[in-house]
Motif scaffolding. Structure first.
Motif, mmCIF file in Angstrom:
data_model
loop_
_atom_site.group_PDB
_atom_site.id
_atom_site.type_symbol
_atom_site.label_atom_id
_atom_site.label_comp_id
_atom_site.label_asym_id
_atom_site.label_seq_id
_atom_site.Cartn_x
_atom_site.Cartn_y
_atom_site.Cartn_z
ATOM 1 N N GLN B 93 -7.586 7.414 70.693
ATOM 2 C CA GLN B 93 -6.617 7.749 71.726
ATOM 3 C C GLN B 93 -5.432 8.407 71.051
ATOM 4 O O GLN B 93 -4.737 7.762 70.260
ATOM 5 C CB GLN B 93 -6.155 6.504 72.489
ATOM 6 C CG GLN B 93 -4.973 6.765 73.426
ATOM 7 C CD GLN B 93 -5.336 7.737 74.542
ATOM 8 O OE1 GLN B 93 -6.416 7.648 75.132
ATOM 9 N NE2 GLN B 93 -4.456 8.698 74.818
ATOM 10 N N VAL B 94 -5.225 9.680 71.329
ATOM 11 C CA VAL B 94 -4.057 10.379 70.797
ATOM 12 C C VAL B 94 -2.821 9.881 71.542
ATOM 13 O O VAL B 94 -2.780 9.903 72.770
ATOM 14 C CB VAL B 94 -4.191 11.903 70.965
ATOM 15 C CG1 VAL B 94 -2.924 12.611 70.511
ATOM 16 C CG2 VAL B 94 -5.392 12.417 70.181
ATOM 17 N N THR B 95 -1.838 9.401 70.814
ATOM 18 C CA THR B 95 -0.648 8.833 71.457
ATOM 19 C C THR B 95 0.550 9.771 71.397
ATOM 20 O O THR B 95 1.545 9.529 72.070
ATOM 21 C CB THR B 95 -0.268 7.488 70.819
ATOM 22 O OG1 THR B 95 -0.187 7.657 69.396
ATOM 23 C CG2 THR B 95 -1.310 6.435 71.125
ATOM 24 N N GLY B 96 0.460 10.812 70.581
ATOM 25 C CA GLY B 96 1.580 11.736 70.560
ATOM 26 C C GLY B 96 1.373 12.900 69.618
ATOM 27 O O GLY B 96 0.599 12.810 68.664
ATOM 28 N N PHE B 97 2.046 13.992 69.941
ATOM 29 C CA PHE B 97 2.100 15.143 69.038
ATOM 30 C C PHE B 97 3.532 15.247 68.528
ATOM 31 O O PHE B 97 4.477 15.017 69.277
ATOM 32 C CB PHE B 97 1.711 16.426 69.779
ATOM 33 C CG PHE B 97 0.321 16.405 70.349
ATOM 34 C CD1 PHE B 97 -0.789 16.366 69.512
ATOM 35 C CD2 PHE B 97 0.115 16.412 71.725
ATOM 36 C CE1 PHE B 97 -2.078 16.338 70.039
ATOM 37 C CE2 PHE B 97 -1.170 16.382 72.256
ATOM 38 C CZ PHE B 97 -2.267 16.342 71.409
ATOM 39 N N GLY B 206 -7.235 17.006 75.579
ATOM 40 C CA GLY B 206 -7.930 16.179 76.548
ATOM 41 C C GLY B 206 -7.764 14.700 76.242
ATOM 42 O O GLY B 206 -7.466 13.905 77.129
ATOM 43 N N ASN B 207 -7.928 14.376 74.984
ATOM 44 C CA ASN B 207 -7.798 12.990 74.571
ATOM 45 C C ASN B 207 -6.414 12.440 74.896
ATOM 46 O O ASN B 207 -6.275 11.356 75.473
ATOM 47 C CB ASN B 207 -8.068 12.915 73.062
ATOM 48 C CG ASN B 207 -8.243 11.503 72.581
ATOM 49 O OD1 ASN B 207 -7.493 10.637 72.960
ATOM 50 N ND2 ASN B 207 -9.248 11.278 71.758
ATOM 51 N N TYR B 208 -5.398 13.218 74.560
ATOM 52 C CA TYR B 208 -4.017 12.816 74.826
ATOM 53 C C TYR B 208 -3.782 12.630 76.315
ATOM 54 O O TYR B 208 -3.135 11.671 76.740
ATOM 55 C CB TYR B 208 -3.081 13.882 74.272
ATOM 56 C CG TYR B 208 -1.612 13.680 74.532
ATOM 57 C CD1 TYR B 208 -0.903 12.658 73.916
ATOM 58 C CD2 TYR B 208 -0.916 14.532 75.382
ATOM 59 C CE1 TYR B 208 0.457 12.493 74.129
ATOM 60 C CE2 TYR B 208 0.450 14.379 75.596
ATOM 61 C CZ TYR B 208 1.130 13.356 74.967
ATOM 62 O OH TYR B 208 2.475 13.200 75.193
ATOM 63 N N LEU B 209 -4.335 13.526 77.121
ATOM 64 C CA LEU B 209 -4.065 13.519 78.556
ATOM 65 C C LEU B 209 -5.074 12.703 79.359
ATOM 66 O O LEU B 209 -5.007 12.662 80.585
ATOM 67 C CB LEU B 209 -4.043 14.957 79.089
ATOM 68 C CG LEU B 209 -2.940 15.863 78.547
ATOM 69 C CD1 LEU B 209 -3.130 17.277 79.066
ATOM 70 C CD2 LEU B 209 -1.560 15.331 78.947
#
Lengths: 252, 252
Positions: B93-97, B206-209
């Motif tokens: 799960q990407v939590t931030g850029f 996609g993963n982030y959203l």
DNA sequence: CGTTCCATTGAGATGTGTCAATTCAAGTGG
DNA sequence: CCACTTGAATTGACACATCTCAATGGAACG
């Protein structure tokens, strides 16, 4: 500095509580959760001095609202609170539930404005911790500074947990996770991990978990059919913890 | 204190960079974003002394991994990073850029372990800020303490924003919001708000959203058909800001 | 004992996921 | 320089989980 007046009977002024003379951080039975500090008793006293207690909030009263000037963070002493944001198109997003010993309001620090609103889910008492005092005290007490950094960091990790839940998990998994979370937090407060009363409505649960009321209700029905838990309105009894964990699909 | 060895060629040891002699917080063009402090030049120097710079990370190298001991927070100096958690069943799960001037790693404070992993999306340079030094300095410098509390609070509100997005908004709204967010952050760094190159893949977006790659791709196609933006692989040009805001459905 | 709010349940609609095929870009080695 | 490989992105067809709409049931409260 103007005094805020009661707003439609639903936004209160916190007044000092004249009853609980003996309540202080030193003897509060929640202090292992709220402020698990290896504090000298002297330090506890200093902390205690800046904390303001007040008479309880009634159900659905606001503690603060989005956009209010930020002055304090709050510790829940009894009852339960929810925090929520209002989106531009008027809908609510519940961002967290807060039980005794837990701290809320830290999202207001960045802009000196509360970034969310906080509302009592049932009659609730809170401790108000004025932030400027807390800052000054933190600069003097390294353990307190560290502790507060940790509290904020914990809020971040909790939010990231929720992000993952919303992004990756099914309705079943989301509801199961919430039940497990409440169970765990209950046992930290030496309450039953398997039997409790939900302070929030199905709407709030659905809102928090990104689901509709109907879906939440259906999940509860399904869980009941599988004999994972017994649901009687807001009364929950977990019958099969392992089954619930399996359903949640998270090792948490 | 053991020295960590390169791990499968993909986890590096940060070594002091011997090239950028002149780089310091005082002359860094990002300091208005990173540390917008009304610091005395003396204070800046003290802060500068604790910050360690190192040679750049290559694309897809890790800065830290979930579970690593937490020692420092990091400021992005150039390039871009992503933070992500791995769920129990192995998904990401990407939590931030994180873009230049932004701080990451604060989720590690609560347990002295990094709660997420951080990976370079492209060649990236970071400033390492050892946390114990930062704590000590914070206790001495009220503005720094305040600033760091604000940074953490901002991370909380950003996460809450994402929670709302995931919980309430459609695929169109999510992608549009992300584009607007990147646009805004770009203009804070005095870069073009309407034309930029995405450092992350469609998978990451996609993963982030909370969407699949295919959905992200379809949204981009739709936006292009509506002449809201022009997409050429990672190159984005916003043609109609108002249309994009309308599509995002948020006043942000 | 009504009124009101909250919760449950059903039937049908829909947005996004899944699976699969195709195109495109970048890099590699003959 | 041209095959060849590899990974990323796009597009289409179909499936399905959850939402929407609607009706019913039940609890709380005056």
């Amino acid at each position: 500095m103007t005094v805020r007046l009661a707003d439609a009977g639903d936004h209160i002024v916190l007044k000092p509580c004249i009853h609980d003379y003996q309540v202080n951080c030193g003897n509060c039975r929640l202090n292992s959760i709220c402020l698990p500090l290896a504090l000298e008793s002297d330090d506890i006293e200093q902390l205690d001095n800046i904390i303001q207690r007040s008479k309880p909030l009634q159900k659905s009263q606001h503690l603060y609202r989005e956009g209010d000037e930020f002055k304090s963070v709050f510790a829940v002493r009894s009852g339960a609170m929810k925090a929520y944001k209002t989106t531009d198109d008027g809908r609510e997003q519940v961002t967290g539930f807060y039980f005794p010993g837990e701290i809320l309001g830290m999202d207001g620090i960045s802009n000196n404005l509360h970034a969310s609103s906080a509302k009592a889910l049932e009659t609730a008492a809170v401790c108000e911790i004025p932030f400027t005092s807390l800052e000054k005290l933190s600069a003097m007490m390294p353990t307190l500074q560290r502790h507060f950094f940790q509290l904020m960091s914990r809020e971040i990790t909790a939010d990231q947990q929720l992000i993952t839940l919303l992004s990756k998990n099914s309705a079943d998994e989301r509801v199961a996770s919430l039940m497990l979370s409440i169970s765990t937090r209950n046992s930290k407060r030496k309450l039953s991990a398997t039997q409790f009363r939900l302070p929030m409505s199905r709407v709030d649960i659905g809102n928090y978990l990104g689901l509709t009321v109907e879906t939440v209700s259906r999940v509860f029905s399904r869980m009941q059919k599988l004999e994972i838990l017994r649901v009687d309105n807001k009364e929950i009894k977990i019958l099969d913890v392992q089954g619930l964990q399996k359903m949640a699909n998270v090792g948490d």
